[in-house]
Design a protein around this motif. Sequence first.
Motif, PDB file in Angstrom:
ATOM      1  N   HIS A 233       0.814  -1.213   0.000  1.00 54.80           N
ATOM      2  CA  HIS A 233       0.000   0.000   0.000  1.00 54.80           C
ATOM      3  C   HIS A 233       0.850   1.267   0.000  1.00 54.80           C
ATOM      4  O   HIS A 233       0.394   2.325  -0.424  1.00 54.80           O
ATOM      5  CB  HIS A 233      -0.984  -0.001   1.185  1.00 54.80           C
ATOM      6  CG  HIS A 233      -0.344  -0.130   2.521  1.00 54.80           C
ATOM      7  ND1 HIS A 233       0.069  -1.330   3.026  1.00 54.80           N
ATOM      8  CD2 HIS A 233      -0.046   0.799   3.457  1.00 54.80           C
ATOM      9  CE1 HIS A 233       0.599  -1.145   4.230  1.00 54.80           C
ATOM     10  NE2 HIS A 233       0.545   0.128   4.508  1.00 54.80           N
ATOM     11  N   VAL A 234       2.113   1.164   0.450  1.00 60.20           N
ATOM     12  CA  VAL A 234       3.040   2.295   0.358  1.00 60.20           C
ATOM     13  C   VAL A 234       3.624   2.372  -1.052  1.00 60.20           C
ATOM     14  O   VAL A 234       3.706   3.450  -1.652  1.00 60.20           O
ATOM     15  CB  VAL A 234       4.172   2.166   1.399  1.00 60.20           C
ATOM     16  CG1 VAL A 234       5.203   3.272   1.231  1.00 60.20           C
ATOM     17  CG2 VAL A 234       3.590   2.187   2.815  1.00 60.20           C
ATOM     18  N   PHE A 235       4.008   1.230  -1.591  1.00 65.48           N
ATOM     19  CA  PHE A 235       4.616   1.185  -2.931  1.00 65.48           C
ATOM     20  C   PHE A 235       3.657   1.705  -4.006  1.00 65.48           C
ATOM     21  O   PHE A 235       4.079   2.362  -4.958  1.00 65.48           O
ATOM     22  CB  PHE A 235       5.040  -0.249  -3.264  1.00 65.48           C
ATOM     23  CG  PHE A 235       5.657  -0.395  -4.628  1.00 65.48           C
ATOM     24  CD1 PHE A 235       6.920   0.113  -4.887  1.00 65.48           C
ATOM     25  CD2 PHE A 235       4.963  -1.018  -5.650  1.00 65.48           C
ATOM     26  CE1 PHE A 235       7.494  -0.008  -6.152  1.00 65.48           C
ATOM     27  CE2 PHE A 235       5.527  -1.145  -6.920  1.00 65.48           C
ATOM     28  CZ  PHE A 235       6.793  -0.629  -7.165  1.00 65.48           C
ATOM     29  N   LYS A 236       2.359   1.426  -3.856  1.00 65.09           N
ATOM     30  CA  LYS A 236       1.389   1.813  -4.885  1.00 65.09           C
ATOM     31  C   LYS A 236       1.329   3.321  -5.107  1.00 65.09           C
ATOM     32  O   LYS A 236       1.001   3.779  -6.200  1.00 65.09           O
ATOM     33  CB  LYS A 236      -0.002   1.286  -4.522  1.00 65.09           C
ATOM     34  CG  LYS A 236      -0.146  -0.227  -4.689  1.00 65.09           C
ATOM     35  CD  LYS A 236      -1.573  -0.690  -4.525  1.00 65.09           C
ATOM     36  CE  LYS A 236      -2.432  -0.244  -5.673  1.00 65.09           C
ATOM     37  NZ  LYS A 236      -3.768  -0.876  -5.641  1.00 65.09           N
ATOM     38  N   ARG A 237       1.653   4.097  -4.086  1.00 61.07           N
ATOM     39  CA  ARG A 237       1.588   5.563  -4.228  1.00 61.07           C
ATOM     40  C   ARG A 237       2.985   6.196  -4.172  1.00 61.07           C
ATOM     41  O   ARG A 237       3.123   7.393  -3.967  1.00 61.07           O
ATOM     42  CB  ARG A 237       0.693   6.146  -3.140  1.00 61.07           C
ATOM     43  CG  ARG A 237       1.055   5.728  -1.735  1.00 61.07           C
ATOM     44  CD  ARG A 237       0.025   6.218  -0.718  1.00 61.07           C
ATOM     45  NE  ARG A 237       0.296   5.631   0.584  1.00 61.07           N
ATOM     46  CZ  ARG A 237      -0.423   5.897   1.668  1.00 61.07           C
ATOM     47  NH1 ARG A 237      -1.436   6.714   1.598  1.00 61.07           N
ATOM     48  NH2 ARG A 237      -0.128   5.322   2.813  1.00 61.07           N
ATOM     49  N   GLN A 275       3.331  -1.192 -13.746  1.00 55.90           N
ATOM     50  CA  GLN A 275       2.166  -2.085 -13.861  1.00 55.90           C
ATOM     51  C   GLN A 275       1.760  -2.633 -12.490  1.00 55.90           C
ATOM     52  O   GLN A 275       0.582  -2.756 -12.179  1.00 55.90           O
ATOM     53  CB  GLN A 275       2.482  -3.249 -14.813  1.00 55.90           C
ATOM     54  CG  GLN A 275       2.624  -2.837 -16.278  1.00 55.90           C
ATOM     55  CD  GLN A 275       1.358  -2.186 -16.814  1.00 55.90           C
ATOM     56  OE1 GLN A 275       0.259  -2.681 -16.626  1.00 55.90           O
ATOM     57  NE2 GLN A 275       1.520  -1.044 -17.482  1.00 55.90           N
ATOM     58  N   LEU A 276       2.750  -2.958 -11.655  1.00 51.83           N
ATOM     59  CA  LEU A 276       2.439  -3.428 -10.307  1.00 51.83           C
ATOM     60  C   LEU A 276       1.746  -2.337  -9.493  1.00 51.83           C
ATOM     61  O   LEU A 276       0.827  -2.630  -8.714  1.00 51.83           O
ATOM     62  CB  LEU A 276       3.737  -3.849  -9.595  1.00 51.83           C
ATOM     63  CG  LEU A 276       4.434  -5.120 -10.100  1.00 51.83           C
ATOM     64  CD1 LEU A 276       5.723  -5.341  -9.334  1.00 51.83           C
ATOM     65  CD2 LEU A 276       3.536  -6.341  -9.958  1.00 51.83           C
ATOM     66  N   GLN A 277       2.175  -1.096  -9.681  1.00 49.48           N
ATOM     67  CA  GLN A 277       1.576   0.001  -8.921  1.00 49.48           C
ATOM     68  C   GLN A 277       0.116   0.242  -9.309  1.00 49.48           C
ATOM     69  O   GLN A 277      -0.648   0.794  -8.510  1.00 49.48           O
ATOM     70  CB  GLN A 277       2.382   1.292  -9.131  1.00 49.48           C
ATOM     71  CG  GLN A 277       3.729   1.291  -8.420  1.00 49.48           C
ATOM     72  CD  GLN A 277       4.454   2.607  -8.590  1.00 49.48           C
ATOM     73  OE1 GLN A 277       4.602   3.117  -9.695  1.00 49.48           O
ATOM     74  NE2 GLN A 277       4.922   3.154  -7.479  1.00 49.48           N
ATOM     75  N   ARG A 278      -0.251  -0.167 -10.485  1.00 47.12           N
ATOM     76  CA  ARG A 278      -1.624   0.065 -10.943  1.00 47.12           C
ATOM     77  C   ARG A 278      -2.613  -0.970 -10.440  1.00 47.12           C
ATOM     78  O   ARG A 278      -3.828  -0.822 -10.600  1.00 47.12           O
ATOM     79  CB  ARG A 278      -1.669   0.096 -12.472  1.00 47.12           C
ATOM     80  CG  ARG A 278      -0.919   1.266 -13.087  1.00 47.12           C
ATOM     81  CD  ARG A 278      -1.179   1.368 -14.580  1.00 47.12           C
ATOM     82  NE  ARG A 278      -0.467   2.494 -15.153  1.00 47.12           N
ATOM     83  CZ  ARG A 278       0.648   2.388 -15.854  1.00 47.12           C
ATOM     84  NH1 ARG A 278       1.180   1.191 -16.072  1.00 47.12           N
ATOM     85  NH2 ARG A 278       1.243   3.459 -16.343  1.00 47.12           N
ATOM     86  N   GLN A 279      -2.110  -2.041  -9.834  1.00 41.60           N
ATOM     87  CA  GLN A 279      -3.007  -3.121  -9.412  1.00 41.60           C
ATOM     88  C   GLN A 279      -3.718  -2.780  -8.096  1.00 41.60           C
ATOM     89  O   GLN A 279      -3.223  -2.015  -7.295  1.00 41.60           O
ATOM     90  CB  GLN A 279      -2.206  -4.424  -9.256  1.00 41.60           C
ATOM     91  CG  GLN A 279      -1.470  -4.835 -10.508  1.00 41.60           C
ATOM     92  CD  GLN A 279      -2.342  -4.813 -11.758  1.00 41.60           C
ATOM     93  OE1 GLN A 279      -3.415  -5.434 -11.781  1.00 41.60           O
ATOM     94  NE2 GLN A 279      -1.905  -4.112 -12.792  1.00 41.60           N
TER      95      GLN A 279
END
Length: 279
Positions: A233-237, A275-279
Amino acid sequence: MKNVVDANLEDIIAKYQQTDFFYHYIPEKIMKHINEKFDLPSDERVMAFLSCFLKKNGVCFTEKGIYWRLIGQGKGCFSWEQLKNTKSMKLKDGVLYLDDKKTFDITGTSYPHDLLIEMLEEIKALPIEKDGNDIKASSGFAVNIDKIKTVCKAFSNYEDCSLCKTMSFSLMLEEHIPEMLKISLMKKNKVDKHDTLLVYINTYLGVGTDGIVISANGVFFSESFLSLFYPWHVFKRLPVDFNKESQELSIGKGNIFHLNCSITKSEEVLWFLNQLQRQ
């Protein structure tokens, strides 16, 4: 001391990690020194360590506050509750002042002083746990591990994916990682024994254990003198940028991760991470 909401506190600390600010992976020698010399209460867990002077001296971040042990300054501490009640905060000549009262001096660290103030301001804004009742915090981001696995599999599937055939992507799924390499990766990145290693991308000529590890819990970046871990949840943003000229990734708060020796093209590594961040 009262606790700030753990989930948000760890999120902030994870976001601000750098070479001299250890989150998740605190070297064993430093951790041993902390346990022996910092006199922390037995019920407090060290979340991060800001190294100052000769590595072992520095500042500990716990769920209840900050503790320091520094050459020429001795020991000290302040709670998150004290920080929250502070009206003014500044760094002058490397010294942190709370309401014009001197706390500790970090001139012996390479960690950017402006980032320390920025991080403390974010922590100061967090709610405090009162009367033993947790205030539930939500990052606002949901992570679907099945989707993460699907992206990882797509980038490794050369036979069935026409796009992948045009790429130089070298990605190893868990089932293809040799057992001894898997053990080394989990030890080097301090992957929890209950976590699941999903993918490994080697970024140093296909040898050694430098690279990017994807697990069920998050993303690990590891190379000489740099070890980073970001929960999903930190990596996504998290800001992840690429410098084409230097072949480097800029991750989070100015962390530089080198791809100039990677077999996989740098642009493709960036695309995979995006792409991983968009999941």
